[in-house]
Design a protein around this motif. Structure first.
Motif, mmCIF file in Angstrom:
data_model
loop_
_atom_site.group_PDB
_atom_site.id
_atom_site.type_symbol
_atom_site.label_atom_id
_atom_site.label_comp_id
_atom_site.label_asym_id
_atom_site.label_seq_id
_atom_site.Cartn_x
_atom_site.Cartn_y
_atom_site.Cartn_z
ATOM 1 N N ASP A 169 66.298 -3.721 2.155
ATOM 2 C CA ASP A 169 66.187 -4.340 3.466
ATOM 3 C C ASP A 169 64.729 -4.345 3.918
ATOM 4 O O ASP A 169 64.069 -3.305 3.940
ATOM 5 N N ARG A 170 64.204 -5.515 4.276
ATOM 6 C CA ARG A 170 62.787 -5.667 4.579
ATOM 7 C C ARG A 170 62.338 -4.765 5.731
ATOM 8 O O ARG A 170 61.305 -4.086 5.635
ATOM 9 N N ASP A 171 63.081 -4.756 6.830
ATOM 10 C CA ASP A 171 62.656 -3.967 7.989
ATOM 11 C C ASP A 171 62.636 -2.476 7.680
ATOM 12 O O ASP A 171 61.688 -1.772 8.021
ATOM 13 N N PHE A 172 63.705 -1.999 7.022
ATOM 14 C CA PHE A 172 63.711 -0.578 6.685
ATOM 15 C C PHE A 172 62.605 -0.248 5.692
ATOM 16 O O PHE A 172 61.966 0.811 5.789
ATOM 17 N N ARG A 173 62.369 -1.137 4.737
ATOM 18 C CA ARG A 173 61.319 -0.894 3.747
ATOM 19 C C ARG A 173 59.946 -0.769 4.412
ATOM 20 O O ARG A 173 59.151 0.104 4.056
ATOM 21 N N LEU A 174 59.671 -1.627 5.387
ATOM 22 C CA LEU A 174 58.403 -1.535 6.110
ATOM 23 C C LEU A 174 58.298 -0.214 6.868
ATOM 24 O O LEU A 174 57.244 0.438 6.876
ATOM 25 N N LEU A 175 59.389 0.180 7.513
ATOM 26 C CA LEU A 175 59.381 1.459 8.230
ATOM 27 C C LEU A 175 59.145 2.606 7.262
ATOM 28 O O LEU A 175 58.344 3.520 7.530
ATOM 29 N N TRP A 176 59.809 2.550 6.117
ATOM 30 C CA TRP A 176 59.676 3.614 5.111
ATOM 31 C C TRP A 176 58.247 3.683 4.560
ATOM 32 O O TRP A 176 57.674 4.768 4.455
ATOM 33 N N VAL A 177 57.665 2.532 4.223
ATOM 34 C CA VAL A 177 56.296 2.515 3.689
ATOM 35 C C VAL A 177 55.313 3.045 4.724
ATOM 36 O O VAL A 177 54.441 3.871 4.424
ATOM 37 N N GLY A 178 55.433 2.561 5.965
ATOM 38 C CA GLY A 178 54.505 2.986 7.001
ATOM 39 C C GLY A 178 54.566 4.468 7.276
ATOM 40 O O GLY A 178 53.539 5.146 7.348
ATOM 41 N N GLU A 179 55.768 4.990 7.400
ATOM 42 C CA GLU A 179 55.889 6.407 7.747
ATOM 43 C C GLU A 179 55.639 7.321 6.550
ATOM 44 O O GLU A 179 55.189 8.449 6.710
ATOM 45 N N THR A 180 55.903 6.846 5.346
ATOM 46 C CA THR A 180 55.570 7.635 4.166
ATOM 47 C C THR A 180 54.054 7.736 4.008
ATOM 48 O O THR A 180 53.515 8.801 3.689
ATOM 49 N N THR A 181 53.362 6.630 4.254
ATOM 50 C CA THR A 181 51.895 6.651 4.196
ATOM 51 C C THR A 181 51.325 7.565 5.265
ATOM 52 O O THR A 181 50.402 8.350 5.010
#
Length: 429
Positions: A24-36
């Motif tokens: 899912d695009r939105d969750f993936r963006l949230l995951w990438v941002g917060e993992t970084t």
């Protein structure tokens, strides 16, 4: 649709498959941002005390104060922050926090290059970024249910916690390596940059939150804070988890606040080795993230949480055994198991709270629990620092890890011990 906007609703159907919610695009963006961002924070957890120790020759108490300063804001503004977050759109709040944190962390290397860096400057940055974190973390926990449906919250929490645990493995080692080669101050630049990545990812999320009702905006802040506190106080599950979290964080931060000092000055390892040892301990977070959902399904969520938290904490008693040679490996193994239990328990608790608490109260209930949970963190840091300066670092490690080992008994108070699974909804209004 459980409060989700139409844009967010399809997340459930797209989340099935090998990669789950990462499709899912939105969750993936949230995951990438917060993992970084988590990677940057894990760098700072080692780099900031190393800056204080190696560049400014700070005392054990001063190093502990850095940790305490980062968590004091939860005690000062934690409760009103929860009510404010429930009134505001969460994404703009998170973006503002990212921008403020970027500028604050950038100021440390700039001051160091100008030759004006002081312990007071480090304390101010820790305090102000801690304030931003109060608003960001409260918003973040309430924002996740806005982009995934309730059934996907356990998977979402597990993936977010797994990403955070993964970078906590890499981050300390990277911080130690950078500190060894370029100096600890340079590692803080990466944390500043991580907030830029987080902000860009948040900007790319398409899902929109439902607007706050006029009735909510018309209520007083004091009334809203009271509603959150009363909900926690009268709920038997949330009440026990809140008390347990407070006691556990007291012990966890008591040893973590002086762990770098202990490894450098008592065990005698260098900055690079400190990062590597802490990275190995942090691998336990990956194990916890990977096993939390699996164990919960087989044992039941209530039983799994008790197993992870009550059986993992006593392994912390192996950490004070650290000496050069084989005992160092034993101590690291103890930290590994301890972190496994903490991360797995946090995943189970987060998913429970996000599905159990009514959506309109989630921000206030979350921050009410965190007000108590996180309020003991600065106390634990000060306790570890004060004991370290009085009786020595190693004896202090024994005292705080012994207290931590007993905290799991709190979970046996109340209804948790009688249940296989945590309930899906409260039995009170």
């Amino acid at each position: 649709m459980n409060g989700l906007t139409a844009a967010a609703a399809p997340a459930a159907s797209r989340s099935r498959g090998r990669w789950g919610l990462l499709r899912d695009r939105d969750f993936r963006l949230l995951w990438v941002g917060e993992t970084t961002s988590g990677f940057g924070s894990s760098l700072t957890s080692v780099a900031l005390p190393l800056v204080a120790i190696t560049a400014l020759h700070a005392t054990t108490l001063e190093v502990a104060l850095l940790t305490a300063a980062a968590w004091v804001p939860w005690v000062i503004i934690g409760l009103p922050a929860g009510a404010w977050v429930d009134r505001l759109p969460r994404r703009p709040v998170m973006l503002t926090c990212d921008a403020v944190s970027f500028l604050l962390f950038l100021s440390i290397p700039v001051a160091a290059w100008q030759g004006v860096l002081t312990v007071g400057h480090l304390l101010a940055v820790a305090l102000l970024t801690g304030t931003a974190k109060v608003f960001f973390q409260t918003s973040y926990q309430v924002y996740l249910p806005s982009i995934v449906v309730p059934a996907d919250l356990p998977e979402g929490n597990a993936k977010l916690q797994g990403g955070e645990s993964a970078v906590e493995v890499v981050g300390p080692g990277a911080a130690g390596l950078v500190a060894q080669v370029f100096g600890a101050v340079t590692a803080l630049l990466a944390d500043a940059a991580s907030f830029v990545v987080s902000a860009l990812c948040l900007l790319g999320i398409r899902a929109r939150e439902a607007p706050v009702s006029r009735e909510r905006r018309a209520t007083t802040l004091r009334r809203e804070i009271g509603e959150g506190l009363r909900f926690v106080a009268r709920d038997p599950y949330l009440r026990v988890l809140t008390v347990f979290g407070a006691a556990s964080n007291l012990g966890l931060m008591g040893y973590q606040a002086i762990l770098v000092v202990f490894l450098v000055r008592d065990v005698g390892v260098g900055p690079g080795a400190v990062g590597g040892l802490m990275a190995v301990m942090s691998v336990g977070g990956l194990a916890g993230a990977a096993s939390a959902t699996w164990v919960s399904r087989r044992l039941g969520s209530a039983r799994a949480m008790i197993v992870f938290e009550a059986l993992g904490a006593p392994f912390g008693l192996l950490i004070p055994l650290a000496h050069r040679g084989p005992w160092l490996a034993v101590a690291v193994a103890g930290g590994f198991v301890l972190v496994t239990g903490v991360v797995a328990g946090n995943i189970i608790k987060a998913g429970f709270r996000q599905t159990y608490v009514p959506r309109h109260l989630l921000g206030r209930v979350s921050v009410s629990m965190q007000f108590v949970n996180y309020g003991t963190i600065p106390l634990g840091a000060l306790l570890g620092g004060a004991l370290g300066g009085t009786i020595g670092t190693r004896p202090s490690m024994w005292v705080v890890t012994a207290g931590l080992a007993l905290t799991g008994l709190i979970l046996l108070i109340g209804p948790l011990r009688h249940r296989r699974d945590l309930p899906a909804s409260p039995d009170h209004p």
